[in-house]
Design a protein around this motif. Structure first.
Motif, mmCIF file in Angstrom:
data_model
loop_
_atom_site.group_PDB
_atom_site.id
_atom_site.type_symbol
_atom_site.label_atom_id
_atom_site.label_comp_id
_atom_site.label_asym_id
_atom_site.label_seq_id
_atom_site.Cartn_x
_atom_site.Cartn_y
_atom_site.Cartn_z
ATOM 1 N N GLU A 232 -18.515 22.485 51.619
ATOM 2 C CA GLU A 232 -18.351 22.029 50.238
ATOM 3 C C GLU A 232 -17.222 22.775 49.544
ATOM 4 N N GLU A 233 -17.111 24.066 49.822
ATOM 5 C CA GLU A 233 -16.072 24.871 49.188
ATOM 6 C C GLU A 233 -14.686 24.539 49.715
ATOM 7 N N LEU A 234 -14.584 24.309 51.040
ATOM 8 C CA LEU A 234 -13.278 24.131 51.658
ATOM 9 C C LEU A 234 -12.787 22.685 51.666
ATOM 10 N N MET A 235 -13.713 21.727 51.732
ATOM 11 C CA MET A 235 -13.317 20.339 51.957
ATOM 12 C C MET A 235 -13.411 19.436 50.728
ATOM 13 N N ILE A 236 -14.221 19.791 49.777
ATOM 14 C CA ILE A 236 -14.495 18.882 48.655
ATOM 15 C C ILE A 236 -13.604 19.177 47.459
ATOM 16 N N GLN A 237 -13.011 18.117 46.915
ATOM 17 C CA GLN A 237 -12.171 18.225 45.723
ATOM 18 C C GLN A 237 -12.487 17.059 44.785
ATOM 19 N N ARG A 238 -12.008 17.175 43.580
ATOM 20 C CA ARG A 238 -12.177 16.088 42.610
ATOM 21 C C ARG A 238 -10.885 15.286 42.517
ATOM 22 N N VAL A 239 -11.027 13.974 42.440
ATOM 23 C CA VAL A 239 -9.872 13.085 42.354
ATOM 24 C C VAL A 239 -9.062 13.415 41.106
ATOM 25 N N GLY A 240 -7.753 13.436 41.270
ATOM 26 C CA GLY A 240 -6.870 13.779 40.162
ATOM 27 C C GLY A 240 -6.708 12.660 39.149
ATOM 28 N N PHE A 241 -5.838 12.890 38.204
ATOM 29 C CA PHE A 241 -5.713 12.004 37.036
ATOM 30 C C PHE A 241 -4.987 10.701 37.331
ATOM 31 N N LYS A 242 -4.385 10.579 38.505
ATOM 32 C CA LYS A 242 -3.566 9.411 38.812
ATOM 33 C C LYS A 242 -4.385 8.187 39.169
ATOM 34 N N TYR A 243 -5.652 8.366 39.584
ATOM 35 C CA TYR A 243 -6.431 7.269 40.150
ATOM 36 C C TYR A 243 -7.651 6.925 39.289
ATOM 37 N N LYS A 244 -8.211 5.735 39.541
ATOM 38 C CA LYS A 244 -9.361 5.258 38.774
ATOM 39 C C LYS A 244 -10.591 6.133 38.968
ATOM 40 N N GLY A 245 -10.681 6.756 40.126
ATOM 41 C CA GLY A 245 -11.847 7.594 40.414
ATOM 42 C C GLY A 245 -11.707 9.009 39.908
ATOM 43 N N VAL A 246 -10.870 9.239 38.902
ATOM 44 C CA VAL A 246 -10.618 10.570 38.382
ATOM 45 C C VAL A 246 -11.942 11.304 38.136
ATOM 46 N N GLY A 247 -12.035 12.515 38.669
ATOM 47 C CA GLY A 247 -13.238 13.330 38.495
ATOM 48 C C GLY A 247 -14.265 13.172 39.597
ATOM 49 N N ARG A 248 -14.175 12.121 40.407
ATOM 50 C CA ARG A 248 -15.148 11.924 41.495
ATOM 51 C C ARG A 248 -14.925 12.972 42.585
ATOM 52 N N GLN A 249 -16.003 13.534 43.091
ATOM 53 C CA GLN A 249 -15.908 14.489 44.174
ATOM 54 C C GLN A 249 -15.717 13.740 45.504
ATOM 55 N N VAL A 250 -14.689 14.142 46.243
ATOM 56 C CA VAL A 250 -14.354 13.453 47.486
ATOM 57 C C VAL A 250 -13.940 14.452 48.561
ATOM 58 N N TYR A 251 -13.965 13.967 49.794
ATOM 59 C CA TYR A 251 -13.300 14.642 50.906
ATOM 60 C C TYR A 251 -11.966 13.918 51.041
ATOM 61 N N PRO A 252 -10.860 14.515 50.558
ATOM 62 C CA PRO A 252 -9.585 13.791 50.444
ATOM 63 C C PRO A 252 -9.039 13.327 51.798
ATOM 64 N N GLY A 253 -8.441 12.163 51.782
ATOM 65 C CA GLY A 253 -7.849 11.623 52.990
ATOM 66 C C GLY A 253 -6.741 12.500 53.543
ATOM 67 N N LEU A 254 -5.923 13.079 52.655
ATOM 68 C CA LEU A 254 -4.830 13.932 53.122
ATOM 69 C C LEU A 254 -5.366 15.172 53.827
ATOM 70 N N LEU A 255 -6.488 15.688 53.355
ATOM 71 C CA LEU A 255 -7.095 16.845 53.999
ATOM 72 C C LEU A 255 -7.688 16.451 55.349
#
Length: 434
Positions: A232-255
């Protein structure tokens, strides 16, 4: 806020590299430089072209690219991709071949939600489209789903599959590829108890981690080595301000992509170095083997944090499917309740993601299913990707799967008493699998 800043920083890094590639290509392609050929400028242009394309693909959803299909009448027919069930986190879509008679085989292809889009199964869809009505799960990128839509974990995923199966009806044949295999098995068991008449005719599980403990791989070792707090600490982030899901906790595709590529860093590095050299020599093309593969491989999507974490915890760490302890909303989903759905497993002998033994474990869990409705196949020499795409799939596995489907297309008769032996079921093969 810290996680949102990190998410936006990754996007900034990606965008910067795309810009650097475009700038290098533009600079090295300045017309005046062509008067004095310079290998360094040719290499710079090639590097820029490959780099721009590479980082651009990371945020673009690939197109299916299935526009026409040549039918038995020798004519090309348009393929219309229709949404038949629309949901917040994923749709059920149908590849409708215009002007063609409805095919007797109705197949629900359950695509993985493990970092790539459903288009990863494009070649699988094309091969089945020849003589099947093909439906597929089209999962959405979590970054584009507003927080107001709520959570999406393994239980929600399973219930989505239940709804899709109900919509298509009992004459459906389900094929689950890789990651969704355990949850598709659970969805079938859920229907067996809650709505038996809605169960599919057959279920084919391809290279899925039904019982991850049955054969260790780097994937299972990683899941067991890391604690849930560390993940949870290393992999999970919140979606940034650019997208509709802003604030949603995700495992980012780039990661996720960084993790994928680090597993075979030397091979990927060589592939891109070779592609730059081919581009500099004028030997590369827009649709060459490198671009066809990496256009798809690099296109990644975010997963909801709760889906990723619950998959690791419940499917891999606790092995709930493999131990038949999985539950939905507190109610146990008993895989032994499956008594009429024919089940087939397919594994690759050289699969380093879901090693042989993980998927075939499903047959031993189906204690209520007669041996005559069980089948298994291990494809010699095939890796993970090869068991659902490529030569192994086309020449060997696809014919076996279709034979299995045809052998189990009749409406099932519920047995009065189970004839299965859970100790030997995993080794059984019916006639369609031989």
């Amino acid at each position: 806020m810290r996680n949102m800043a990190t998410y936006d920083l990754m996007e900034t890094f990606r965008n910067t590299n795309q810009w650097l590639g475009a700038s290098a290509l533009s600079f090295a392609s300045y017309p005046l430089f062509s008067m004095v050929p310079n290998p360094a400028l040719q290499w710079m242009a090639a590097w820029g072209q490959v780099t721009e394309r590479t980082f651009q693909r990371m945020v673009a959803k690939p197109d299916w690219g299935i526009r026409t299909f040549t039918c038995e009448d020798g004519k090309d027919h348009l393929v219309n991709i229709e949404t038949v069930v629309e949901k917040a986190f994923g749709n059920l879509i149908h590849f409708n071949v215009s002007g063609r008679e409805t095919q007797p085989r109705k197949i629900l292809l359950v695509a993985p939600m493990s970092g790539h889009y459903a288009t990863l199964l494009r070649s699988t869809v094309k091969s089945l489209l020849v003589n099947c009505e093909v439906y597929i799960t089209d999962w959405h990128n979590a970054r584009d789903i507003p927080v107001s839509e709520g959570k999406f974990d393994v239980e929600d995923y399973t219930l989505y599959l239940v709804d899709f199966m109900k919509h298509l009806g009992p004459d459906t044949h389900v094929i689950a590829v890789c990651q969704p295999a355990p949850l598709t098995l659970a969805a079938t068991a859920y229907l067996a108890e809650e709505d038996p008449d809605a169960q599919p005719r057959s279920l084919t599980l391809i290279g899925g981690p039904i019982d991850p403990d049955a054969a260790a791989t780097d994937v299972t070792d990683f899941g067991n080595r890391m604690t849930m707090g560390q993940l949870e600490e290393l992999m999970i982030q919140r979606v940034g301000f650019k997208y509709k899901g802003v604030g949603r906790q995700v495992y980012p595709g780039l990661l996720q992509l960084a993790s994928f590529m680090s597993m075979n860093a030397d091979r990927h590095s060589k592939a891109f170095t070779d592609q730059i050299q081919r581009t500099a020599k004028g030997e590369a093309s827009d649709h060459d083997a490198h671009n066809r593969f990496y256009d798809e491989y690099l296109a990644v999507m975010d997963m909801t944090a709760e889906f990723y974490l619950s998959t690791v915890e419940r499917v891999f760490k606790k092995c709930e499917i493999g131990k038949n302890t999985f539950s939905i909303n507190g109610k146990h989903v008993d895989i032994g309740k499956i008594t009429t759905v024919a089940v087939k497993t397919v594994e690759g002998a050289n699969d380093d993601i879901s090693a042989p033994g993980q998927c075939v474990a499903a047959l031993g869990l189906c204690t209520g299913l007669p041996d005559s409705k069980k089948a298994s196949h291990v494809e010699p020499g095939a890796g993970h990707y090869g068991i659902f795409a490529g030569k192994s799939w086309r020449d060997n596995i696809r014919p076996l799967v279709l034979d299995f489907i045809d052998a189990n297309s009749a409406a099932p008769v519920k047995p009065a008493k189970s004839a299965a032996n859970p100790k030997t079921a995993a080794a059984n093969k019916n006639a369609a699998a031989k």
